[in-house]
Write a protein that holds these residues in place. Structure first.
Motif, PDB file in Angstrom:
ATOM      1  N   GLN A  46      -0.613   7.950  -1.044  1.00 13.04           N
ATOM      2  CA  GLN A  46      -0.422   6.520  -0.833  1.00 13.04           C
ATOM      3  C   GLN A  46      -1.675   5.891  -0.220  1.00 13.04           C
ATOM      4  OE1 GLN A  46       3.134   7.274   1.434  1.00 13.04           O
ATOM      5  NE2 GLN A  46       4.325   5.870   0.163  1.00 13.04           N
ATOM      6  N   VAL A  47      -1.995   4.695  -0.662  1.00 19.44           N
ATOM      7  CA  VAL A  47      -3.149   3.992  -0.094  1.00 19.44           C
ATOM      8  C   VAL A  47      -2.968   3.810   1.417  1.00 19.44           C
ATOM      9  CG1 VAL A  47      -4.420   1.807  -0.106  1.00 19.44           C
ATOM     10  CG2 VAL A  47      -3.741   2.870  -2.263  1.00 19.44           C
ATOM     11  N   THR A  48      -1.728   3.605   1.855  1.00 23.32           N
ATOM     12  CA  THR A  48      -1.446   3.496   3.293  1.00 23.32           C
ATOM     13  C   THR A  48      -2.041   4.681   4.055  1.00 23.32           C
ATOM     14  OG1 THR A  48       0.668   2.539   2.642  1.00 23.32           O
ATOM     15  CG2 THR A  48       0.406   3.121   4.966  1.00 23.32           C
ATOM     16  N   GLU A  49      -1.873   5.879   3.507  1.00 25.39           N
ATOM     17  CA  GLU A  49      -2.384   7.079   4.173  1.00 25.39           C
ATOM     18  C   GLU A  49      -3.896   7.212   4.007  1.00 25.39           C
ATOM     19  OE1 GLU A  49      -0.437   8.904   6.237  1.00 25.39           O
ATOM     20  OE2 GLU A  49       0.819   7.178   5.751  1.00 25.39           O
ATOM     21  N   LEU A  50      -4.385   6.866   2.795  1.00 26.75           N
ATOM     22  CA  LEU A  50      -5.831   6.958   2.559  1.00 26.75           C
ATOM     23  C   LEU A  50      -6.612   6.030   3.490  1.00 26.75           C
ATOM     24  CD1 LEU A  50      -5.794   7.087  -1.334  1.00 26.75           C
ATOM     25  CD2 LEU A  50      -6.435   8.949   0.194  1.00 26.75           C
ATOM     26  N   ARG A  51      -6.023   4.877   3.785  1.00 26.65           N
ATOM     27  CA  ARG A  51      -6.688   3.903   4.673  1.00 26.65           C
ATOM     28  C   ARG A  51      -6.877   4.451   6.085  1.00 26.65           C
ATOM     29  NH1 ARG A  51      -8.308   1.271   0.781  1.00 26.65           N
ATOM     30  NH2 ARG A  51      -7.501  -0.742   0.130  1.00 26.65           N
ATOM     31  N   GLY A 103      16.532   0.669  -1.061  1.00 25.23           N
ATOM     32  CA  GLY A 103      16.303   1.522   0.101  1.00 25.23           C
ATOM     33  C   GLY A 103      15.455   2.762  -0.139  1.00 25.23           C
ATOM     34  N   VAL A 104      14.512   2.668  -1.066  1.00 19.52           N
ATOM     35  CA  VAL A 104      13.604   3.790  -1.287  1.00 19.52           C
ATOM     36  C   VAL A 104      12.702   3.935  -0.058  1.00 19.52           C
ATOM     37  CG1 VAL A 104      11.842   4.761  -2.803  1.00 19.52           C
ATOM     38  CG2 VAL A 104      13.657   3.312  -3.756  1.00 19.52           C
ATOM     39  N   THR A 105      12.610   5.153   0.474  1.00 19.10           N
ATOM     40  CA  THR A 105      11.818   5.359   1.682  1.00 19.10           C
ATOM     41  C   THR A 105      10.337   5.583   1.348  1.00 19.10           C
ATOM     42  OG1 THR A 105      12.041   7.763   1.677  1.00 19.10           O
ATOM     43  CG2 THR A 105      13.799   6.504   2.758  1.00 19.10           C
ATOM     44  N   LYS A 106       9.509   5.447   2.387  1.00 25.36           N
ATOM     45  CA  LYS A 106       8.078   5.712   2.210  1.00 25.36           C
ATOM     46  C   LYS A 106       7.854   7.153   1.756  1.00 25.36           C
ATOM     47  CE  LYS A 106       3.670   5.805   4.587  1.00 25.36           C
ATOM     48  NZ  LYS A 106       2.948   5.805   5.868  1.00 25.36           N
ATOM     49  N   GLU A 107       8.650   8.072   2.259  1.00 25.67           N
ATOM     50  CA  GLU A 107       8.488   9.480   1.892  1.00 25.67           C
ATOM     51  C   GLU A 107       8.846   9.703   0.411  1.00 25.67           C
ATOM     52  OE1 GLU A 107       9.791   8.387   4.751  1.00 25.67           O
ATOM     53  OE2 GLU A 107       8.017   9.038   5.879  1.00 25.67           O
ATOM     54  N   GLN A 108       9.887   9.008  -0.039  1.00 19.72           N
ATOM     55  CA  GLN A 108      10.263   9.139  -1.453  1.00 19.72           C
ATOM     56  C   GLN A 108       9.165   8.571  -2.355  1.00 19.72           C
ATOM     57  OE1 GLN A 108      14.091   7.193  -1.000  1.00 19.72           O
ATOM     58  NE2 GLN A 108      15.175   9.110  -1.436  1.00 19.72           N
ATOM     59  N   LYS A 109       8.580   7.453  -1.926  1.00 18.55           N
ATOM     60  CA  LYS A 109       7.476   6.882  -2.714  1.00 18.55           C
ATOM     61  C   LYS A 109       6.294   7.858  -2.766  1.00 18.55           C
ATOM     62  CE  LYS A 109       8.766   2.173  -1.414  1.00 18.55           C
ATOM     63  NZ  LYS A 109       8.360   0.984  -0.637  1.00 18.55           N
ATOM     64  N   LYS A 141       2.857  11.709  -5.667  1.00 15.79           N
ATOM     65  CA  LYS A 141       2.357  13.099  -5.750  1.00 15.79           C
ATOM     66  C   LYS A 141       2.842  13.768  -7.041  1.00 15.79           C
ATOM     67  CE  LYS A 141       1.933  17.175  -2.754  1.00 15.79           C
ATOM     68  NZ  LYS A 141       2.768  18.189  -3.446  1.00 15.79           N
ATOM     69  N   GLY A 142       4.119  13.592  -7.344  1.00 17.01           N
ATOM     70  CA  GLY A 142       4.699  14.246  -8.516  1.00 17.01           C
ATOM     71  C   GLY A 142       4.121  13.734  -9.825  1.00 17.01           C
ATOM     72  N   THR A 170       0.818  -1.231   0.000  1.00 13.63           N
ATOM     73  CA  THR A 170       0.000   0.000   0.000  1.00 13.63           C
ATOM     74  C   THR A 170       0.850   1.279   0.000  1.00 13.63           C
ATOM     75  OG1 THR A 170      -0.273  -0.148   2.399  1.00 13.63           O
ATOM     76  CG2 THR A 170      -2.044  -1.063   1.054  1.00 13.63           C
ATOM     77  N   ASP A 171       2.111   1.187   0.391  1.00 11.46           N
ATOM     78  CA  ASP A 171       3.013   2.350   0.250  1.00 11.46           C
ATOM     79  C   ASP A 171       3.329   2.645  -1.217  1.00 11.46           C
ATOM     80  OD1 ASP A 171       3.237   2.570   2.979  1.00 11.46           O
ATOM     81  OD2 ASP A 171       5.340   2.000   3.091  1.00 11.46           O
ATOM     82  N   ASN A 172       3.210   1.601  -2.053  1.00 10.10           N
ATOM     83  CA  ASN A 172       3.627   1.706  -3.457  1.00 10.10           C
ATOM     84  C   ASN A 172       2.458   1.961  -4.403  1.00 10.10           C
ATOM     85  OD1 ASN A 172       5.902   0.770  -2.114  1.00 10.10           O
ATOM     86  ND2 ASN A 172       6.572  -0.514  -3.798  1.00 10.10           N
ATOM     87  N   TRP A 173       1.264   2.081  -3.859  1.00 11.51           N
ATOM     88  CA  TRP A 173       0.073   2.323  -4.675  1.00 11.51           C
ATOM     89  C   TRP A 173      -0.498   3.684  -4.325  1.00 11.51           C
ATOM     90  CZ3 TRP A 173      -2.499  -2.011  -7.411  1.00 11.51           C
ATOM     91  CH2 TRP A 173      -3.587  -1.581  -8.180  1.00 11.51           C
ATOM     92  N   GLY A 174      -0.656   4.512  -5.351  1.00 12.33           N
ATOM     93  CA  GLY A 174      -1.194   5.836  -5.116  1.00 12.33           C
ATOM     94  C   GLY A 174      -2.454   6.092  -5.905  1.00 12.33           C
TER      95      GLY A 174
END
Lengths: 65, 65, 65, 65, 65, 65
Positions: A58-63, D12-18, D23-24, A49-53
């Protein structure tokens, strides 16, 4: 001969649910286009869910909302 | 500049086998279309056998037969 | 059972060259991983040079340089 | 309604970078094509460096050079 | 939020058949995983039979046999 | 080395808009992850509105509403 790729978020999908998706997609192609199930390939990708927007988030945040 | 994506089931593919797939696919594009290896990209996806279906069934189950 | 997707720019690839890519990719999977050619699927996508970018530029423009 | 898939090496891509990529990419589609962010989907795939090749070699090996 | 990609050979698929594939795939995801149809995306790719290979051969040639 | 695939409906996207998507996606990867533009690949797929579904319906039909 069709190839079906199903991308879903990685949120506890069971082996039985995956089997149902594979069976259902294969039957759909057979019913609508008369495609041979013997060579119909279905691949399921489970995405963190961190990798799906969506909506730029991010879905992680939307959840959490 | 070509992009090659190889999807295979996740069944103990070694690092050396992956290197052979990358080398072979890159050489194929060079031989057939004269594509420059420097910008040929190959990505290998290993897919769990629960997530790969053919004949309407999971590979996990087909392997048992 | 592998699935191979080859993306190349749409610049006059002949039917014979496509056949060579399909044959070569199928043989590669057989040689390296002993995959059955009968269920190896290869799909070639030809992409307009306006729609392919590298170095932040369209291939159409890079070809002019 | 656009669908954007970003494939990068798993290093090592972070959650913030994802979140920044999501967003971008969503903003890019809105700015250039006036696409609605509400239905713009972005999926990030992180690929093991053994599974990513360029120049006919695994990124794992290229990183050592 | 799922994303489904259906790849089929380009052999006269009608608009109605495509609508049936889209409806069927969306319902499958709703039935099996309770996914919201409002954000389920389905994309159908029609591939020239010269560009689709199985058994190491182009579908164009296999159709003649 | 990233690979970005952007799928959009085929509704009169200009060459300049495609160039802007390619440039923007390449810059995004550079800014967020410090990826080298020289090997960042962007591929844009334009999909017929009959072949794109959301909410279980073809975009062609949704556009009429």
């Amino acid at each position: 001969m069709p190839y079906v790729n199903i991308k879903i978020t990685d949120e506890g999908v069971t082996k039985e649910q995956k089997a149902a998706l594979i069976k259902g997609a294969t039957e759909l192609l057979q019913k609508v286009l008369n495609k041979n199930p013997a060579t119909t390939v279905v691949v399921i990708d489970e995405v963190n869910t961190d990798n799906w927007g969506i909506q730029g988030e991010q879905v992680t945040e939307l959840r959490k909302k």
